[in-house]
Design a protein around this motif. Structure first.
Motif, PDB file in Angstrom:
ATOM      1  N   ALA A  66       0.844  -1.291  -0.063  1.00 37.19           N
ATOM      2  CA  ALA A  66      -0.095   0.007   0.012  1.00 37.19           C
ATOM      3  C   ALA A  66       1.031   1.155   0.062  1.00 37.19           C
ATOM      4  O   ALA A  66       0.474   2.278  -0.515  1.00 37.19           O
ATOM      5  N   LEU A  67       1.989   1.240   0.809  1.00 31.09           N
ATOM      6  CA  LEU A  67       3.273   2.495   0.632  1.00 31.09           C
ATOM      7  C   LEU A  67       3.638   2.622  -0.502  1.00 31.09           C
ATOM      8  O   LEU A  67       3.762   3.613  -1.005  1.00 31.09           O
ATOM      9  N   ASP A  69       2.374   1.600  -3.534  1.00 29.09           N
ATOM     10  CA  ASP A  69       1.232   2.187  -4.330  1.00 29.09           C
ATOM     11  C   ASP A  69       1.142   3.546  -4.000  1.00 29.09           C
ATOM     12  O   ASP A  69       0.829   4.614  -5.024  1.00 29.09           O
ATOM     13  N   ARG A  70       1.020   4.049  -2.649  1.00 31.27           N
ATOM     14  CA  ARG A  70       0.610   5.426  -2.801  1.00 31.27           C
ATOM     15  C   ARG A  70       1.879   6.337  -3.276  1.00 31.27           C
ATOM     16  O   ARG A  70       1.839   7.347  -3.791  1.00 31.27           O
ATOM     17  N   ARG A  71       3.106   5.791  -3.038  1.00 32.22           N
ATOM     18  CA  ARG A  71       4.581   6.519  -3.703  1.00 32.22           C
ATOM     19  C   ARG A  71       4.377   6.682  -4.943  1.00 32.22           C
ATOM     20  O   ARG A  71       4.575   7.648  -5.406  1.00 32.22           O
ATOM     21  N   VAL A  74       1.481   9.244  -5.941  1.00 29.92           N
ATOM     22  CA  VAL A  74       2.128  10.586  -5.577  1.00 29.92           C
ATOM     23  C   VAL A  74       2.981  11.090  -6.394  1.00 29.92           C
ATOM     24  O   VAL A  74       2.829  12.327  -7.102  1.00 29.92           O
TER      25      VAL A  74
END
Length: 169
Positions: A66-67, A69-71, A74
């Motif tokens: 999830a981190l 994917d967020r990175r 963004v």
């Protein structure tokens, strides 16, 4: 502790009542009954610890994914903004107007801390770059976004008519 077979207390392994009941049921085995019951309890606990460890590992992988994917999201958003800034023409007067509006927004009642932090960061950046923005028409903002994206910074543009001079010997 009725349901626990084994627990860890002050650095010691403590067996639950179910282990005692099994040892009593195996009483004809003598001293071996307690050892056998505790061994069985330890085997069950080891399997449970293994399952719990796999569950923790799966949750960790899920959170790391999830981190990541967020990175990626963004980063893509930042790249998109960089492309839009390349095509936008910003004026110093419109920046000053927006900054004044942001300052007013900061002192309004009910504005969350996160929103205030966001506005303060935007104001900090715009204030630092206002003079450069006016003189180079957005190049400084583009360089800043580029540096966030990991691009090497472009050298600052020389004002027209001011070429570097060579020293005569």
């Amino acid at each position: 502790m009725d349901r626990e077979l084994v627990r860890f207390d002050n650095g010691r392994v403590v067996f639950g009542q179910a282990v005692s009941h099994l040892a009593e049921a195996l009483n004809p085995l003598g001293a071996a009954a307690r050892i056998f019951a505790e061994s069985c309890a330890c085997a069950v606990e080891m399997r449970q610890l293994s399952v719990e460890g796999r569950r923790i590992d799966a949750a960790k992988v899920e959170r790391l994914t999830a981190l990541a994917d967020r990175r990626v999201a963004v980063g893509a958003s930042l790249k998109s903004m960089h492309n839009r800034v390349d095509h936008a023409e910003l004026s110093a007067s419109s920046l000053r107007e927006r900054m004044a509006e942001m300052q007013l927004h900061l002192v309004r009642p009910g504005v969350s801390l996160a929103e205030k932090q966001l506005y303060l960061e935007a104001l900090r950046f715009l204030t630092e770059n206002l003079v450069n923005q006016h003189s180079v028409h957005g190049d400084e903002l583009v360089r800043h976004v580029g540096s966030v994206l990991g691009r090497p910074p472009a050298p600052p543009a020389l004002p027209t008519g001011n070429k570097p001079r060579r020293r005569r010997r």
